[in-house]
Write a protein that holds these residues in place. Structure first.
Motif, PDB file in Angstrom:
ATOM      1  N   VAL A 177       3.425  -3.104  10.997  1.00 53.01           N
ATOM      2  CA  VAL A 177       3.568  -3.086   9.538  1.00 53.01           C
ATOM      3  C   VAL A 177       2.768  -1.927   8.952  1.00 53.01           C
ATOM      4  CG1 VAL A 177       3.098  -4.341   7.401  1.00 53.01           C
ATOM      5  CG2 VAL A 177       4.016  -5.557   9.382  1.00 53.01           C
ATOM      6  N   ARG A 178       1.554  -1.738   9.447  1.00 51.48           N
ATOM      7  CA  ARG A 178       0.710  -0.647   8.935  1.00 51.48           C
ATOM      8  C   ARG A 178       1.337   0.716   9.240  1.00 51.48           C
ATOM      9  NH1 ARG A 178      -3.499  -2.381  10.946  1.00 51.48           N
ATOM     10  NH2 ARG A 178      -4.355  -3.383   9.099  1.00 51.48           N
ATOM     11  N   GLN A 179       1.917   0.855  10.429  1.00 52.36           N
ATOM     12  CA  GLN A 179       2.586   2.115  10.767  1.00 52.36           C
ATOM     13  C   GLN A 179       3.796   2.338   9.876  1.00 52.36           C
ATOM     14  OE1 GLN A 179       1.712   4.600  13.186  1.00 52.36           O
ATOM     15  NE2 GLN A 179       3.207   5.614  11.837  1.00 52.36           N
ATOM     16  N   PHE A 180       4.553   1.267   9.613  1.00 50.92           N
ATOM     17  CA  PHE A 180       5.691   1.376   8.702  1.00 50.92           C
ATOM     18  C   PHE A 180       5.243   1.826   7.321  1.00 50.92           C
ATOM     19  CE2 PHE A 180       7.842  -0.951   5.247  1.00 50.92           C
ATOM     20  CZ  PHE A 180       9.034  -0.234   5.218  1.00 50.92           C
ATOM     21  N   LEU A 181       4.176   1.233   6.789  1.00 53.41           N
ATOM     22  CA  LEU A 181       3.688   1.617   5.460  1.00 53.41           C
ATOM     23  C   LEU A 181       3.240   3.075   5.436  1.00 53.41           C
ATOM     24  CD1 LEU A 181       1.640  -1.585   4.546  1.00 53.41           C
ATOM     25  CD2 LEU A 181       3.843  -0.863   3.574  1.00 53.41           C
ATOM     26  N   ASP A 182       2.655   3.528   6.524  1.00 54.84           N
ATOM     27  CA  ASP A 182       2.239   4.923   6.610  1.00 54.84           C
ATOM     28  C   ASP A 182       3.448   5.845   6.615  1.00 54.84           C
ATOM     29  OD1 ASP A 182       0.008   6.819   6.988  1.00 54.84           O
ATOM     30  OD2 ASP A 182       0.949   7.204   8.922  1.00 54.84           O
ATOM     31  N   ASP A 183       4.471   5.504   7.371  1.00 54.96           N
ATOM     32  CA  ASP A 183       5.700   6.309   7.405  1.00 54.96           C
ATOM     33  C   ASP A 183       6.420   6.267   6.059  1.00 54.96           C
ATOM     34  OD1 ASP A 183       5.172   6.888  10.043  1.00 54.96           O
ATOM     35  OD2 ASP A 183       6.619   5.454  10.849  1.00 54.96           O
ATOM     36  N   LEU A 184       6.431   5.100   5.411  1.00 50.31           N
ATOM     37  CA  LEU A 184       7.054   4.984   4.093  1.00 50.31           C
ATOM     38  C   LEU A 184       6.316   5.853   3.074  1.00 50.31           C
ATOM     39  CD1 LEU A 184       9.244   3.566   2.407  1.00 50.31           C
ATOM     40  CD2 LEU A 184       7.576   1.736   1.967  1.00 50.31           C
ATOM     41  N   ALA A 185       5.011   5.935   3.207  1.00 50.88           N
ATOM     42  CA  ALA A 185       4.236   6.800   2.312  1.00 50.88           C
ATOM     43  C   ALA A 185       4.624   8.265   2.497  1.00 50.88           C
ATOM     44  CB  ALA A 185       2.740   6.615   2.565  1.00 50.88           C
ATOM     45  N   PHE A 186       4.924   8.657   3.728  1.00 51.52           N
ATOM     46  CA  PHE A 186       5.298  10.040   4.019  1.00 51.52           C
ATOM     47  C   PHE A 186       6.582  10.432   3.293  1.00 51.52           C
ATOM     48  CE2 PHE A 186       7.647  13.170   6.527  1.00 51.52           C
ATOM     49  CZ  PHE A 186       6.698  14.169   6.705  1.00 51.52           C
ATOM     50  N   VAL A 187       7.573   9.542   3.269  1.00 50.38           N
ATOM     51  CA  VAL A 187       8.888   9.905   2.712  1.00 50.38           C
ATOM     52  C   VAL A 187       9.007   9.592   1.224  1.00 50.38           C
ATOM     53  CG1 VAL A 187       9.996   9.603   4.958  1.00 50.38           C
ATOM     54  CG2 VAL A 187      10.033   7.706   3.303  1.00 50.38           C
ATOM     55  N   THR A 188       7.930   9.113   0.604  1.00 50.88           N
ATOM     56  CA  THR A 188       7.961   8.806  -0.829  1.00 50.88           C
ATOM     57  C   THR A 188       6.970   9.677  -1.587  1.00 50.88           C
ATOM     58  OG1 THR A 188       6.421   6.956  -0.415  1.00 50.88           O
ATOM     59  CG2 THR A 188       8.766   6.431  -0.596  1.00 50.88           C
ATOM     60  N   THR A 189       7.226   9.831  -2.885  1.00 51.55           N
ATOM     61  CA  THR A 189       6.421  10.690  -3.736  1.00 51.55           C
ATOM     62  C   THR A 189       5.041  10.082  -3.997  1.00 51.55           C
ATOM     63  OG1 THR A 189       7.334   9.637  -5.715  1.00 51.55           O
ATOM     64  CG2 THR A 189       8.473  11.609  -4.884  1.00 51.55           C
ATOM     65  N   PRO A 190       4.079  10.879  -4.499  1.00 47.74           N
ATOM     66  CA  PRO A 190       2.734  10.351  -4.750  1.00 47.74           C
ATOM     67  C   PRO A 190       2.684   9.216  -5.770  1.00 47.74           C
ATOM     68  CG  PRO A 190       2.687  12.743  -4.639  1.00 47.74           C
ATOM     69  CD  PRO A 190       4.131  12.353  -4.637  1.00 47.74           C
TER      70      PRO A 190
END
Length: 232
Positions: A134-147
């Motif tokens: 889940v933490r890795q998913f959230l990190d990857d989701l942060a990468f593809v989304t704006t600040p």
């Protein structure tokens, strides 16, 4: 296409060709998968989550495209699914941008800062399998989304006693954690075993540590929660 009784049953239902139910199986226990209710109902306009959605939007695990069909009339929306059958259904139903992609490999499919919002309604975030996942998913989701991005996730609430009655539920000795384990069958075809990690909002907050996300708002039902995440 690869073994996919889930996607094939939903496609057949859409085409009016489904002559047998899609079955969820956990050992000797079974239940019929409610295709019409879960995948082909109307998006509830003005739903609580709508106010948090802005484009470009990523709809992860979009099913038959119910929500994407609504959101794409408001702003750019991209739907992703791992089932080729469901990608075909969405294209036929009028989803303008649908792609065969896994929500747990987002960096392989999208550039940095591509989306303003992300949406995964259907408890599919549990397929991360573990809280590290889940933490890795959230990190990857942060990468593809704006600040300034927002995201919506949901899951079953293992801290609620009523959740223990959910199909294929498994207890976990750690507070705020549980599992669901089952597979699907359709017309003699057996799908892979699915392991869903169930976790509480407190566990979700722990998973956001070290990522840019924080839990901004939560809406509970008897057995599930739905959370708004914002970047801090």
């Amino acid at each position: 296409m690869s073994n996919d009784p889930y996607g094939r049953a939903i496609r057949d239902h859409y085409l009016g060709k489904q002559d047998k139910p899609l079955i969820d199986r956990d050992g000797s226990e079974t239940q019929e998968h409610s295709i019409e209710q879960w995948y082909f109902g109307e998006h509830s306009e003005g739903a609580w989550r709508d106010a948090w959605m802005k484009g470009p939007l990523l709809d992860m695990g979009a099913g038959a495209g119910r929500d994407t069909l609504y959101y794409q009339e408001q702003f750019e929306s991209i739907a992703i699914e791992v089932s080729e059958h469901l990608v075909e259904v969405m294209r036929d139903r009028g989803v303008r941008d649908v792609r065969l992609a896994n929500m747990f490999t987002l960096r392989s499919h999208f550039d940095r800062d591509r989306f303003r919002s992300a949406h995964a309604v259907g408890t599919q975030v549990g397929l991360a399998g573990s809280m590290a996942g889940v933490r890795q998913f959230l990190d990857d989701l942060a990468f593809v989304t704006t600040p300034n991005a927002t995201a919506i996730l949901d899951n079953y609430a293992p801290e609620n006693e009523s959740t223990e009655e959910v199909f294929a539920f498994r207890n976990d000795p750690m507070p705020g954690l549980a599992y669901r384990v089952y597979h699907m069958e359709y017309q003699g075809e057996v799908g892979e075993t699915l392991l869903f990690r169930l976790f509480s909002i407190n566990q979700l907050r722990q998973a956001t540590i070290g990522t840019p996300w924080e839990v901004a708002e939560v809406n509970y039902s008897d057995v599930q929660w739905r959370a708004i995440l914002e970047k801090s």
